[in-house]
Design a protein around this motif. Sequence first.
Motif, PDB file in Angstrom:
ATOM      1  N   LEU A 177       0.596  -1.221  -0.258  1.00 52.46           N
ATOM      2  CA  LEU A 177       0.180  -0.055   0.209  1.00 52.46           C
ATOM      3  C   LEU A 177       0.568   1.004  -0.365  1.00 52.46           C
ATOM      4  N   LEU A 178       0.678   2.541  -0.593  1.00 49.50           N
ATOM      5  CA  LEU A 178       0.958   3.776  -0.448  1.00 49.50           C
ATOM      6  C   LEU A 178      -0.010   4.692  -0.887  1.00 49.50           C
ATOM      7  N   PRO A 179       0.448   5.683   0.407  1.00 51.72           N
ATOM      8  CA  PRO A 179      -0.303   7.093   0.749  1.00 51.72           C
ATOM      9  C   PRO A 179      -0.245   7.552  -0.699  1.00 51.72           C
ATOM     10  N   GLN A 180      -1.436   9.080  -0.326  1.00 53.69           N
ATOM     11  CA  GLN A 180      -2.125   9.409  -1.402  1.00 53.69           C
ATOM     12  C   GLN A 180      -1.143  10.083  -2.613  1.00 53.69           C
ATOM     13  N   SER A 181      -1.920  10.349  -3.598  1.00 57.09           N
ATOM     14  CA  SER A 181      -0.164  11.466  -4.159  1.00 57.09           C
ATOM     15  C   SER A 181      -0.169  12.686  -3.403  1.00 57.09           C
ATOM     16  N   GLY A 182       0.879  12.806  -3.608  1.00 51.29           N
ATOM     17  CA  GLY A 182       1.207  14.431  -2.910  1.00 51.29           C
ATOM     18  C   GLY A 182       1.808  13.917  -1.221  1.00 51.29           C
ATOM     19  N   SER A 183       1.790  12.757  -0.797  1.00 55.19           N
ATOM     20  CA  SER A 183       1.790  13.522   0.393  1.00 55.19           C
ATOM     21  C   SER A 183       3.925  12.678   0.622  1.00 55.19           C
ATOM     22  N   GLY A 184       3.761  13.923   1.481  1.00 60.05           N
ATOM     23  CA  GLY A 184       5.394  13.922   1.899  1.00 60.05           C
ATOM     24  C   GLY A 184       6.204  12.604   2.205  1.00 60.05           C
ATOM     25  N   THR A 185       5.905  11.121   3.090  1.00 61.32           N
ATOM     26  CA  THR A 185       5.931   9.879   3.316  1.00 61.32           C
ATOM     27  C   THR A 185       5.816   9.213   2.255  1.00 61.32           C
ATOM     28  N   GLU A 197       8.647   6.673  -8.876  1.00 61.15           N
ATOM     29  CA  GLU A 197       7.365   6.882  -8.995  1.00 61.15           C
ATOM     30  C   GLU A 197       6.977   5.963  -9.898  1.00 61.15           C
ATOM     31  N   SER A 198       7.552   5.935 -11.284  1.00 60.93           N
ATOM     32  CA  SER A 198       7.878   5.776 -11.927  1.00 60.93           C
ATOM     33  C   SER A 198       7.541   4.011 -12.408  1.00 60.93           C
ATOM     34  N   GLN A 199       7.811   3.430 -11.403  1.00 60.67           N
ATOM     35  CA  GLN A 199       8.994   2.012 -11.313  1.00 60.67           C
ATOM     36  C   GLN A 199       7.983   1.097 -10.291  1.00 60.67           C
ATOM     37  N   VAL A 200       6.806   2.223  -9.666  1.00 61.60           N
ATOM     38  CA  VAL A 200       5.981   1.710  -8.546  1.00 61.60           C
ATOM     39  C   VAL A 200       4.973   0.729  -9.220  1.00 61.60           C
ATOM     40  N   GLY A 201       4.902  -0.563  -8.779  1.00 65.61           N
ATOM     41  CA  GLY A 201       3.871  -1.845  -9.195  1.00 65.61           C
ATOM     42  C   GLY A 201       2.612  -1.220  -9.515  1.00 65.61           C
ATOM     43  N   THR A 202       2.145  -2.431 -10.832  1.00 70.35           N
ATOM     44  CA  THR A 202       0.703  -1.921 -11.280  1.00 70.35           C
ATOM     45  C   THR A 202      -0.458  -2.594  -9.478  1.00 70.35           C
ATOM     46  N   CYS A 203       0.138  -3.292  -8.641  1.00 68.01           N
ATOM     47  CA  CYS A 203      -0.203  -4.945  -7.930  1.00 68.01           C
ATOM     48  C   CYS A 203      -0.537  -3.635  -6.183  1.00 68.01           C
ATOM     49  N   VAL A 204       0.416  -2.647  -6.916  1.00 65.34           N
ATOM     50  CA  VAL A 204       0.081  -1.314  -4.951  1.00 65.34           C
ATOM     51  C   VAL A 204      -0.913  -0.638  -5.420  1.00 65.34           C
ATOM     52  N   ASP A 205      -2.033  -0.684  -3.806  1.00 62.72           N
ATOM     53  CA  ASP A 205      -3.113   0.369  -3.754  1.00 62.72           C
ATOM     54  C   ASP A 205      -2.548   1.891  -3.787  1.00 62.72           C
ATOM     55  N   GLN A 206      -3.383   2.626  -4.181  1.00 63.18           N
ATOM     56  CA  GLN A 206      -1.690   4.216  -3.695  1.00 63.18           C
ATOM     57  C   GLN A 206      -2.846   4.568  -3.890  1.00 63.18           C
ATOM     58  N   THR A 207      -4.317   4.361  -2.838  1.00 65.82           N
ATOM     59  CA  THR A 207      -5.380   5.597  -2.297  1.00 65.82           C
ATOM     60  C   THR A 207      -5.476   5.688  -1.081  1.00 65.82           C
ATOM     61  N   ILE A 208      -4.913   5.111  -0.192  1.00 62.55           N
ATOM     62  CA  ILE A 208      -4.841   5.248   1.047  1.00 62.55           C
ATOM     63  C   ILE A 208      -4.443   6.734   1.769  1.00 62.55           C
ATOM     64  N   GLY A 219      -2.438 -10.405   6.183  1.00 61.28           N
ATOM     65  CA  GLY A 219      -1.747 -10.374   6.492  1.00 61.28           C
ATOM     66  C   GLY A 219      -0.466  -9.825   5.828  1.00 61.28           C
ATOM     67  N   ASN A 220      -1.777  -9.781   3.929  1.00 59.15           N
ATOM     68  CA  ASN A 220      -0.538  -9.401   2.886  1.00 59.15           C
ATOM     69  C   ASN A 220      -0.104  -8.379   2.618  1.00 59.15           C
ATOM     70  N   GLN A 221      -0.742  -7.699   3.336  1.00 56.84           N
ATOM     71  CA  GLN A 221      -0.527  -6.380   3.129  1.00 56.84           C
ATOM     72  C   GLN A 221       0.302  -5.657   4.191  1.00 56.84           C
ATOM     73  N   LEU A 222       1.276  -4.582   3.354  1.00 55.13           N
ATOM     74  CA  LEU A 222       2.346  -4.024   4.155  1.00 55.13           C
ATOM     75  C   LEU A 222       2.363  -2.063   3.743  1.00 55.13           C
ATOM     76  N   MET A 223       2.876  -1.704   4.888  1.00 51.78           N
ATOM     77  CA  MET A 223       1.942   0.178   4.435  1.00 51.78           C
ATOM     78  C   MET A 223       3.653   0.504   4.863  1.00 51.78           C
ATOM     79  N   PRO A 224       4.133   1.662   4.074  1.00 54.28           N
ATOM     80  CA  PRO A 224       5.185   2.522   5.616  1.00 54.28           C
ATOM     81  C   PRO A 224       4.199   3.770   6.576  1.00 54.28           C
TER      82      PRO A 224
END
Length: 331
Positions: A177-185, A197-208, A219-224
């Motif tokens: 998982l990745l935080p929303q666009s514009g997030s400093g984190t 950014e261009s290397q982020v894979g299509t399996c990544v949920d980028q909406t949190i 149990g399969n998920q991880l996030m910064p």
Amino acid sequence: MNVKSRAKVGAAFGVAALGLGILASPASADPAPVTDYRQLAGVGSDTTQYVMNGLGDVVTNGNGKIIASWNALVPGSTTIKTKATGCDTVARPDGSSAGINALNADIAAGTHCIDFARSSRGPADTSTTDLTFIPYAKDGVTFATTLGSTLPTNLTKAQLAAIYQCNSTEFPNAQPLLPQSGSGTRSFWLTAIGITESQVGTCVDQTIQEHNGLALVNGNQLMPYSIAQWISQGKGFSDVPNRRGTSRLRNINGTAPTTGSGSALALNTAFTSDFLRNVYNVVPTANLTDPVVAETFVGATSKVCAASSTITNYGFGTLTNCGNTDLKAER
């Protein structure tokens, strides 16, 4: 919440807070009461919104409280009123980049509705000097998983890079998982694990929304996750929602992100260096000599830097270069 209500909250919380070293009653999500516009209005980073709310309660001068810090996201509130006149419907920026962009727009329009931006990332471009990024605290970012995760409690930088590029052969079932666009984190995390950014894979949920452990639902998920945010969310502050859920902070390259336990839990300032970061308040360089800006942010003896107990109480580490104004960036 009015001043009287906030006093009651602080009093009720005081007994529970003694073991946590609380020195002042917690701040609210936005300056309260709503007519308390204070002297410097700030917006931006989710990561640092709570520590800046806390600093807003303790940083004062002869005219009262100085800092009015507006949270990145408040349900049902997409605009804010930052000054008594002329700033009635300022769009609420969600994240470091959004806050910096809002400050830039305010400078260009000459409206003086925003005085500083909170940022959990450094400048994207240092070729010009319109903005100054003033560091005041240390944070770190690690990955979080659920308590019963199928993933290891330790991953290397290379393993994380592979997972976020969706080409990991070791952990093919990982769901990053990745935080929303514009997030400093978000931008810091990608740099820390060594991908763009261009290397982020299509399996990544980028909406949190960043630092929301409730987004981890299997149990399969991880996030910064900001280490300081995770610590402060578990302290029982009335102004800091506990969004940790069942999340747990994990090790990177064999190093733990925290030290201590219970009320003594703290950022491990010896955490893997690529994953440690400074956090900043960003001001127009032209305003560095403004007396209120200078006394609040500039130099090791500034009021923000002097409030080190509040900074550490919210899970951050202190800086030897707190208040330094050498880091200039493009507007």
